[in-house]
Design a protein around this motif. Structure first.
Motif, short mmCIF file in Angstrom:
data_model
loop_
_atom_site.label_atom_id
_atom_site.label_comp_id
_atom_site.label_asym_id
_atom_site.label_seq_id
_atom_site.Cartn_x
_atom_site.Cartn_y
_atom_site.Cartn_z
N VAL A 21 1.02 -0.88 0.07
CA VAL A 21 -0.07 0.18 0.18
C VAL A 21 1.49 0.85 0.21
CG1 VAL A 21 -2.11 -1.19 1.05
CG2 VAL A 21 -0.27 0.03 2.34
N ILE A 22 1.99 1.03 -0.03
CA ILE A 22 3.05 2.21 0.16
C ILE A 22 3.26 2.14 -1.36
CG2 ILE A 22 4.92 3.34 1.38
CD1 ILE A 22 4.72 2.29 3.77
N THR A 23 3.12 3.56 -1.63
CA THR A 23 3.40 4.03 -2.88
C THR A 23 5.43 4.35 -2.77
OG1 THR A 23 1.07 4.57 -3.46
CG2 THR A 23 3.17 4.36 -5.54
N ALA A 24 6.40 3.84 -2.59
CA ALA A 24 7.53 4.33 -3.08
C ALA A 24 7.92 4.15 -3.72
CB ALA A 24 8.21 5.05 -1.13
N VAL A 25 8.48 5.16 -5.17
CA VAL A 25 9.35 5.05 -6.12
C VAL A 25 10.67 5.35 -6.39
CG1 VAL A 25 9.22 4.02 -8.40
CG2 VAL A 25 7.12 3.69 -7.37
N PHE A 26 11.22 4.71 -6.63
CA PHE A 26 12.85 6.06 -6.40
C PHE A 26 12.84 6.14 -8.16
CE2 PHE A 26 14.61 3.00 -3.88
CZ PHE A 26 14.73 3.80 -2.37
N ALA A 27 13.31 7.46 -8.35
CA ALA A 27 12.47 8.27 -9.48
C ALA A 27 13.78 8.22 -10.41
CB ALA A 27 12.03 9.37 -9.09
N TYR A 28 14.84 8.36 -9.46
CA TYR A 28 16.97 8.63 -9.88
C TYR A 28 16.72 7.97 -11.61
CZ TYR A 28 21.76 10.07 -9.61
OH TYR A 28 22.87 9.49 -10.80
N LYS A 29 17.38 8.40 -12.84
CA LYS A 29 18.21 7.45 -13.70
C LYS A 29 18.90 8.17 -13.83
CE LYS A 29 13.36 5.50 -15.57
NZ LYS A 29 12.33 5.84 -14.87
N TYR A 30 19.99 7.19 -14.07
CA TYR A 30 21.28 7.37 -14.60
C TYR A 30 21.83 7.05 -15.95
CZ TYR A 30 26.45 7.57 -14.37
OH TYR A 30 28.06 8.27 -15.07
N GLY B 84 25.53 4.33 -23.76
CA GLY B 84 24.32 3.43 -23.56
C GLY B 84 24.19 2.51 -22.91
N VAL B 85 25.26 3.08 -21.30
CA VAL B 85 24.71 2.73 -20.40
C VAL B 85 23.26 3.23 -19.60
CG1 VAL B 85 25.32 2.07 -18.10
CG2 VAL B 85 26.95 1.77 -20.02
#
Lengths: 262, 265
Positions: free
Chosen positions: B195-204, B208-209
């Motif tokens: 029920v807890i909505t916590a999604v990491f947003a960080y994208k590196y 091509g990586v």
């Protein structure tokens, strides 16, 4: 969308009844899930009501007003949050986050209502000393009035005057705040869970917390499935506990005073 | 409970009065005192009628009283039985009994009849509600009826068995409570990632990586972010000068910051 007078009336009446039910008969109308659902029905958007109610209910999962301590009133929060979410068209997450400060403010009004009832207590004592025993009993029933009004008045006023206000606020909120509040709404249920972990005997039962987490996080078992496994484990523990205490008969006679678990 | 004593009409009235209005007049000074008096009024009327001691008995029942709402019928039952037998002579016994029982019953009752059902039903109902399904709400109503049944039997038990019941019942309820805690904690464990909505947003991204923090977290443990948020809230609650209201506000700020710092989506 504008709110109709009968919608205001029904939601107001519901809030008055729900607080009575929560204090006495306990059929769940005071639970935010139920309040959100009913408000959703009245406002014509059940989905929104359910999500607002579900989010708020998670904030006060195991909490009750024990010994008369007042707690955030997310029943009122769910009613108003749902109504405003539907009226503004900003979605359920917005409604739930909006309901949080409403629920917190309601603590003060709950205190006020309980304080008003003190006068009824005094009056009842006076009546009894005058030999009017039956009239004194009525004071108990009058207690419903301050308690119910403490919900009905703010709900009514907020619905009559609040819609435009909420609309204005919504229109002027910057996007970064709007979206930030949505994220906040997503993590808030953690609080309800943390409060419970503080209250329940966590040390003794930590293993079961892990089992539940594992089932849902790794195996993607729905909460109801995890509840069944929890029930099975509880039954096993209960059976073992009974066997253990069946052997040393009447060994523990005086451990009253710490009936509270942990 | 082999020798079944029938409850009189007055006894039943006492029970129903408590059930419907036990906490109606709840106030800071005597708490449930008003509701308790309201409930035993038919008893007082029946035993003392218009005699001088009626007011004395009434004042005795108007005193401070506070216990778990669902457990109170036991005390009302014991009280009824004693006063029916001994009348005003039992005045001090009744007062002592009420204050003696209300404390332990409050502790065990709040856990067994409030925290645990609220946790289990609340978890299931909220979880389903978030998925747009109202079926879970039926559990609240079902529990309402179950609780009514238990309260009724409590009154009868208190009335028939009196004080001697308290120890054995307390023990039994304690066992049920500790088993129910297991169920409660299992459900809470399942609730955290559900029920807890916590999604990491960080994208590196370089060349091509592409690395997404959420993908990495999932490799370590699904539900890592929700677990961390719970840990934070749990830790905050344990700090001095913290209460649930403050933690609520802190979490809202954390949510706004986490979104804008691109930590959580």
């Amino acid at each position: 969308m504008t709110i109709q007078w009968w919608q205001i009336l029904l939601i107001t009446l519901y809030s008055g009844f729900a607080i009575y039910d929560g204090n006495n008969t306990t059929f769940g109308t005071v639970k935010p899930t139920m309040a959100g659902f009913v408000a959703g029905l009245i406002m014509g958007d059940v989905q929104t009501g359910l999500i607002v109610g579900g989010t708020l209910n998670l904030l006060v999962l195991g909490v009750g007003n024990f010994g008369g301590s007042s707690m955030p009133d997310y029943m009122t929060g769910a009613l108003l949050g749902t109504a405003f979410a539907v009226l503004s068209g900003k979605g359920a997450e917005f409604g739930a986050t909006l309901a949080v400060p409403i629920g917190l403010l309601m603590i003060q009004l709950d205190v006020l209502a309980r304080f008003c009832n003190t006068f009824l207590q005094h009056h009842a004592e006076k009546l009894v000393s005058e030999g009017k025993l039956k009239s004194a009993t009525h004071m108990n029933l009058y207690g419903i009035i301050p308690t119910s009004l403490s919900r009905m008045l703010p709900v009514f006023l907020a619905l009559v005057f609040g819609s435009q206000f909420v609309q204005d606020v919504v229109n002027n909120l910057p996007m970064w705040l709007m979206n930030g509040l949505k994220t906040a709404g997503g993590i808030l249920p953690a609080l309800g869970i943390a409060i419970l972990l503080r209250y329940l005997p966590l040390k003794k039962n930590f293993a079961f917390l892990l089992v539940g987490f594992f089932l849902a996080a790794f195996l993607k078992v729905p909460v109801i499935g995890a509840a069944m496994i929890g029930l099975a484990m509880a039954l096993i523990a209960f059976g073992m506990d009974n066997q253990k205490s069946a052997q040393p008969a009447a060994a523990d006679t005086d451990d009253e005073g710490d009936m509270e678990d942990e | 409970m082999s020798n079944k004593v029938e409850l009189s009409k007055t006894n039943k009235k006492t029970f129903w009065r408590w059930y419907f209005f036990g906490q109606a007049g709840w106030n800071y000074e005597k708490m449930q005192g008003l509701g308790y008096y309201y409930s035993v009024y038919p008893l007082i009327k029946q035993i003392y009628g218009k005699t001088d001691v009626a007011a004395e008995a009434a004042i005795n029942e108007l005193q401070f009283f506070n216990t778990n709402n669902s457990m109170a019928p036991i005390i009302l039952g014991v009280d009824s039985a004693i006063q029916e037998k001994q009348g005003i002579a039992a005045k001090d016994t009744v007062a002592g009994l009420k204050t003696g029982m209300m404390g332990p019953f409050a502790g065990i009752g709040d856990t067994l009849f409030a925290v645990i059902p609220n946790t289990i039903i609340g978890s299931i109902a909220s979880y389903m509600a978030l998925k747009g399904n109202p079926i879970g709400l039926i559990l609240w109503i079902a529990y309402g009826f179950l609780r009514l049944g238990i309260m009724r039997s409590f009154f009868g038990m208190g009335y028939r068995e009196g004080v001697k019941l308290i120890d054995s019942l307390g023990n039994r309820l304690k066992k049920i409570t500790s088993a129910a805690n297991i169920l409660g904690l299992t459900v809470i464990g399942a609730l955290i990632p559900s029920v807890i909505t916590a999604v990491f947003a960080y994208k590196y991204k370089q060349g091509g990586v592409k690395i997404s923090l959420q993908d990495m977290a999932d490799q370590i443990m699904p539900g890592l972010a929700p677990a961390l948020v719970v840990l934070l809230a749990y830790w905050l609650l344990g700090r001095k000068k913290m209460n649930s209201t403050r933690v609520t506000l802190i979490l809202i700020v954390v949510g706004i910051l986490a979104y804008n710092l691109k930590i959580f989506a």
